[in-house]
Design a protein around this motif. Structure first.
Motif, PDB file in Angstrom:
ATOM      1  N   LEU A   8       0.870  -1.204   0.051  1.00 23.72           N
ATOM      2  CA  LEU A   8       0.039   0.029  -0.192  1.00 23.72           C
ATOM      3  C   LEU A   8       1.089   1.338   0.046  1.00 23.72           C
ATOM      4  CD1 LEU A   8      -2.916  -0.854   2.646  1.00 23.72           C
ATOM      5  CD2 LEU A   8      -3.031  -1.322   0.165  1.00 23.72           C
ATOM      6  N   ALA A   9       0.636   2.153  -0.815  1.00 25.87           N
ATOM      7  CA  ALA A   9       0.836   3.651  -0.434  1.00 25.87           C
ATOM      8  C   ALA A   9       0.643   4.295   0.716  1.00 25.87           C
ATOM      9  CB  ALA A   9       0.584   4.493  -1.876  1.00 25.87           C
ATOM     10  N   GLY A  10      -0.433   3.989   1.263  1.00 29.19           N
ATOM     11  CA  GLY A  10      -1.023   4.468   2.506  1.00 29.19           C
ATOM     12  C   GLY A  10      -0.526   3.354   3.589  1.00 29.19           C
ATOM     13  N   GLY A  42       1.229  10.324   2.819  1.00 29.63           N
ATOM     14  CA  GLY A  42       1.800  11.509   3.320  1.00 29.63           C
ATOM     15  C   GLY A  42       1.239  11.884   4.645  1.00 29.63           C
ATOM     16  N   TYR A  43       0.424  10.867   5.013  1.00 30.35           N
ATOM     17  CA  TYR A  43      -0.150  11.376   6.406  1.00 30.35           C
ATOM     18  C   TYR A  43       0.696  11.675   7.562  1.00 30.35           C
ATOM     19  CZ  TYR A  43      -3.424  10.616  10.380  1.00 30.35           C
ATOM     20  OH  TYR A  43      -4.220  10.759  11.882  1.00 30.35           O
ATOM     21  N   ASP A  44       1.761  10.658   7.341  1.00 31.63           N
ATOM     22  CA  ASP A  44       2.811  10.873   8.570  1.00 31.63           C
ATOM     23  C   ASP A  44       3.999  12.061   8.387  1.00 31.63           C
ATOM     24  OD1 ASP A  44       1.922   8.717   9.934  1.00 31.63           O
ATOM     25  OD2 ASP A  44       3.226   7.403   8.688  1.00 31.63           O
ATOM     26  N   ASP A  45       3.950  12.594   6.899  1.00 33.57           N
ATOM     27  CA  ASP A  45       4.590  13.652   6.518  1.00 33.57           C
ATOM     28  C   ASP A  45       4.225  15.053   7.075  1.00 33.57           C
ATOM     29  OD1 ASP A  45       6.370  11.478   5.597  1.00 33.57           O
ATOM     30  OD2 ASP A  45       5.487  11.819   3.572  1.00 33.57           O
ATOM     31  N   GLU A  46       2.984  15.216   7.065  1.00 38.43           N
ATOM     32  CA  GLU A  46       2.362  16.347   7.400  1.00 38.43           C
ATOM     33  C   GLU A  46       1.505  16.320   8.706  1.00 38.43           C
ATOM     34  OE1 GLU A  46       0.999  18.639   3.855  1.00 38.43           O
ATOM     35  OE2 GLU A  46       0.683  16.605   3.015  1.00 38.43           O
ATOM     36  N   PRO A  47       2.089  16.632   9.919  1.00 41.69           N
ATOM     37  CA  PRO A  47       1.320  16.184  11.058  1.00 41.69           C
ATOM     38  C   PRO A  47       0.507  17.289  11.502  1.00 41.69           C
ATOM     39  CG  PRO A  47       3.799  17.126  11.419  1.00 41.69           C
ATOM     40  CD  PRO A  47       3.402  16.529   9.878  1.00 41.69           C
ATOM     41  N   GLU A 132     -11.100  10.961  17.584  1.00 38.94           N
ATOM     42  CA  GLU A 132     -10.183  11.436  18.365  1.00 38.94           C
ATOM     43  C   GLU A 132      -8.753  10.939  18.379  1.00 38.94           C
ATOM     44  OE1 GLU A 132      -9.430   9.826  23.173  1.00 38.94           O
ATOM     45  OE2 GLU A 132     -11.490   9.645  22.385  1.00 38.94           O
ATOM     46  N   HIS A 133      -8.659   9.739  17.532  1.00 38.28           N
ATOM     47  CA  HIS A 133      -7.373   9.051  17.216  1.00 38.28           C
ATOM     48  C   HIS A 133      -6.926   9.345  15.974  1.00 38.28           C
ATOM     49  CE1 HIS A 133      -9.416   6.507  20.645  1.00 38.28           C
ATOM     50  NE2 HIS A 133      -7.842   6.339  20.911  1.00 38.28           N
ATOM     51  N   TYR A 134      -7.469   9.953  15.249  1.00 34.04           N
ATOM     52  CA  TYR A 134      -6.945  10.407  13.819  1.00 34.04           C
ATOM     53  C   TYR A 134      -7.388  11.903  13.530  1.00 34.04           C
ATOM     54  CZ  TYR A 134      -6.309   5.546  13.024  1.00 34.04           C
ATOM     55  OH  TYR A 134      -5.678   4.273  13.175  1.00 34.04           O
ATOM     56  N   ARG A 135      -6.312  12.479  12.469  1.00 36.96           N
ATOM     57  CA  ARG A 135      -6.594  13.870  12.183  1.00 36.96           C
ATOM     58  C   ARG A 135      -7.653  13.972  11.351  1.00 36.96           C
ATOM     59  NH1 ARG A 135      -0.950  13.173  11.671  1.00 36.96           N
ATOM     60  NH2 ARG A 135      -1.342  13.912   9.337  1.00 36.96           N
ATOM     61  N   THR A 136      -8.841  13.929  11.822  1.00 29.73           N
ATOM     62  CA  THR A 136      -9.798  14.263  10.557  1.00 29.73           C
ATOM     63  C   THR A 136     -10.102  15.393  10.676  1.00 29.73           C
ATOM     64  OG1 THR A 136     -11.485  13.860  12.349  1.00 29.73           O
ATOM     65  CG2 THR A 136     -10.813  11.971  11.144  1.00 29.73           C
ATOM     66  N   ILE A 137     -11.017  16.061   9.793  1.00 25.00           N
ATOM     67  CA  ILE A 137     -11.779  17.223   9.651  1.00 25.00           C
ATOM     68  C   ILE A 137     -13.297  16.937  10.364  1.00 25.00           C
ATOM     69  CG2 ILE A 137     -12.745  19.428   8.477  1.00 25.00           C
ATOM     70  CD1 ILE A 137     -10.771  18.706   6.306  1.00 25.00           C
ATOM     71  N   ALA A 138     -13.376  17.287  11.590  1.00 20.73           N
ATOM     72  CA  ALA A 138     -14.588  16.564  12.637  1.00 20.73           C
ATOM     73  C   ALA A 138     -15.720  17.378  12.303  1.00 20.73           C
ATOM     74  CB  ALA A 138     -13.993  16.763  14.052  1.00 20.73           C
ATOM     75  N   GLY A 139     -16.152  17.476  11.145  1.00 22.15           N
ATOM     76  CA  GLY A 139     -17.510  17.982  10.701  1.00 22.15           C
ATOM     77  C   GLY A 139     -18.129  17.400   9.813  1.00 22.15           C
ATOM     78  N   ARG A 140     -19.628  17.430   9.612  1.00 21.61           N
ATOM     79  CA  ARG A 140     -20.325  16.601   8.846  1.00 21.61           C
ATOM     80  C   ARG A 140     -20.088  16.821   7.340  1.00 21.61           C
ATOM     81  NH1 ARG A 140     -24.221  19.047   5.189  1.00 21.61           N
ATOM     82  NH2 ARG A 140     -25.980  17.458   5.962  1.00 21.61           N
ATOM     83  N   ASP A 141     -19.745  18.171   6.945  1.00 21.39           N
ATOM     84  CA  ASP A 141     -19.563  18.503   5.589  1.00 21.39           C
ATOM     85  C   ASP A 141     -17.988  17.765   4.958  1.00 21.39           C
ATOM     86  OD1 ASP A 141     -21.646  20.085   5.302  1.00 21.39           O
ATOM     87  OD2 ASP A 141     -20.980  21.884   5.762  1.00 21.39           O
ATOM     88  N   HIS A 142     -17.491  17.067   5.989  1.00 18.68           N
ATOM     89  CA  HIS A 142     -16.121  16.541   5.357  1.00 18.68           C
ATOM     90  C   HIS A 142     -16.316  15.036   5.716  1.00 18.68           C
ATOM     91  CE1 HIS A 142     -14.600  20.527   4.475  1.00 18.68           C
ATOM     92  NE2 HIS A 142     -15.071  20.833   5.356  1.00 18.68           N
ATOM     93  N   ARG A 143     -17.531  14.406   6.244  1.00 19.68           N
ATOM     94  CA  ARG A 143     -17.728  13.116   6.358  1.00 19.68           C
ATOM     95  C   ARG A 143     -18.671  12.638   5.615  1.00 19.68           C
ATOM     96  NH1 ARG A 143     -18.998  14.124  11.567  1.00 19.68           N
ATOM     97  NH2 ARG A 143     -17.091  14.128  12.345  1.00 19.68           N
ATOM     98  N   ALA A 144     -18.409  11.320   4.923  1.00 17.93           N
ATOM     99  CA  ALA A 144     -19.328  10.412   4.232  1.00 17.93           C
ATOM    100  C   ALA A 144     -19.279   9.106   4.772  1.00 17.93           C
ATOM    101  CB  ALA A 144     -18.861  10.664   2.749  1.00 17.93           C
TER     102      ALA A 144
END
Length: 344
Positions: A8-10, A42-47, A132-144
């Motif tokens: 995997l790339a991720g 890139g998740y780990d490269d941009e904290p 809580e455990h991941y760097r999400t954008i915690a809003g409904r407009d950014h969740r599917a």
């Protein structure tokens, strides 16, 4: 190395969520549930970077470990999803693989006294845990939320029941238009129940649980309709009511309870129509030869969306040449489409 595995790339991470809401559920199923979370390249490269999230729901009989099954000449979905982001052309998102399995084969992602609080588990426990455990954008407009078959059903109803949590959905051959997709099976099921088990579900379960599952004709079909009844038409004390009698004819008072959970019918109710109008993006597709007539369900749901006032520019619809199975190649298409809209 293909065909056995792919790098995997991720990264795909495995966790267990201890659920207070599923503890003591009516079926005695585990309240500790696996969850898989994919983080993109890139998740780990941009904290300091945060990401939209897409929650993936399984179809009937599915549990989360099955996402790793490898069919001949095909890759499992986590690898297909990774390929969506590996090239850098699609905005990266976090992908969450949710487990809502029950010993009846599934929960329909609803709260029910017959199965447990699986809608609340997803909304009130899984989503906050991921945020809580991941760097999400915690809003409904950014969740599917997305899924196929019963998972597609879950995507439709979850978006309608929790528009404050999810702002987009994708459904692939999702269960809908019950008058066409479900009702047609009732006479055959009633006959099978009569001829093999003297009309008794107790006799069916006694036999089913005493042997290897799937070794008698009709095992899955009988279990499936009971699981749906447990989700749609169970009383507060857990009593499950079938939607048909011994002739296969519908029982009107029970069938009304099923229809109240049909996404096509729900979409016509003002509160759910408002929820659907609020969605940033809705993807609907199905195979044009779907054996369960869920292509008709997709058409009917699209019409219900349009009647509810969902703008055409937020809606993607397609019938493609396929049956119900083997359509996992469609999932990455919807994932990429959602990723653009959750990011924009």
């Amino acid at each position: 190395m293909l065909p056995w595995s792919a790098e995997l790339a991720g990264r795909l991470e495995h966790h267990v969520i201890v659920s207070d809401l599923l503890r003591g559920n009516p079926l005695g199923d585990p309240h500790e549930r696996p969850v898989m979370v994919y983080v993109p390249p890139g998740y780990d490269d941009e904290p300091d970077r945060r990401y939209p999230s897409v929650y993936v729901l399984l179809g009937y009989t599915g549990h989360v470990a099955m996402w790793l099954n490898r069919a001949p000449f095909r890759q499992p979905y986590p690898e297909l999803a990774d390929a969506v982001f590996a090239g850098g052309d699609v905005p990266p998102v976090i992908v969450v693989y949710v487990d809502a399995w029950t010993s009846l084969g599934g929960s329909q992602f609803l709260d029910s006294p017959g199965t447990g609080r699986y809608h609340s588990y997803l909304r009130d426990e899984v989503v906050p845990w991921v945020d809580e455990h991941y760097r999400t954008i915690a809003g409904r407009d950014h969740r599917a939320v997305t899924g196929k078959s019963s998972g597609g059903y879950g995507a439709m109803v979850t978006a309608m029941l929790a528009p404050d949590v999810f702002g987009a959905l994708a459904t692939h051959a999702g269960d809908a238009l019950f008058e066409v997709s479900a009702r047609v099976s009732f006479p055959g099921l009633a006959r099978r129940l009569r001829d093999m088990y003297d009309g008794s579900y107790d006799a069916f379960f006694t036999d089913f649980r005493a042997r290897l599952a799937g070794t008698k004709e009709g095992d899955l079909e009988l279990l499936e309709v009971y699981a749906y009844a447990a989700a749609y038409s169970a009383d507060d004390d857990g009593t499950v009511h079938l939607p048909f009698d011994d002739t296969g004819a519908v029982v009107p008072e029970v069938w009304r309870r099923w229809l109240a959970r049909d996404p096509v019918v729900m979409a016509g109710e003002p509160r759910y129509a408002e929820a659907l109008r609020s969605m940033r993006a809705i993807w609907v597709d199905a195979g044009s030869r779907d054996e369960y007539f869920l292509d008709a369900g997709a058409v009917a749901f699209r019409r219900a969306l349009q009647a509810a006032g969902v703008p055409d520019e937020r809606l993607y619809f397609e019938l493609f040449d396929a049956g119900h199975g083997g359509i996992e190649y469609r999932y990455p298409l919807a994932l990429a489409w959602l990723a653009h809209r959750l990011t924009g």
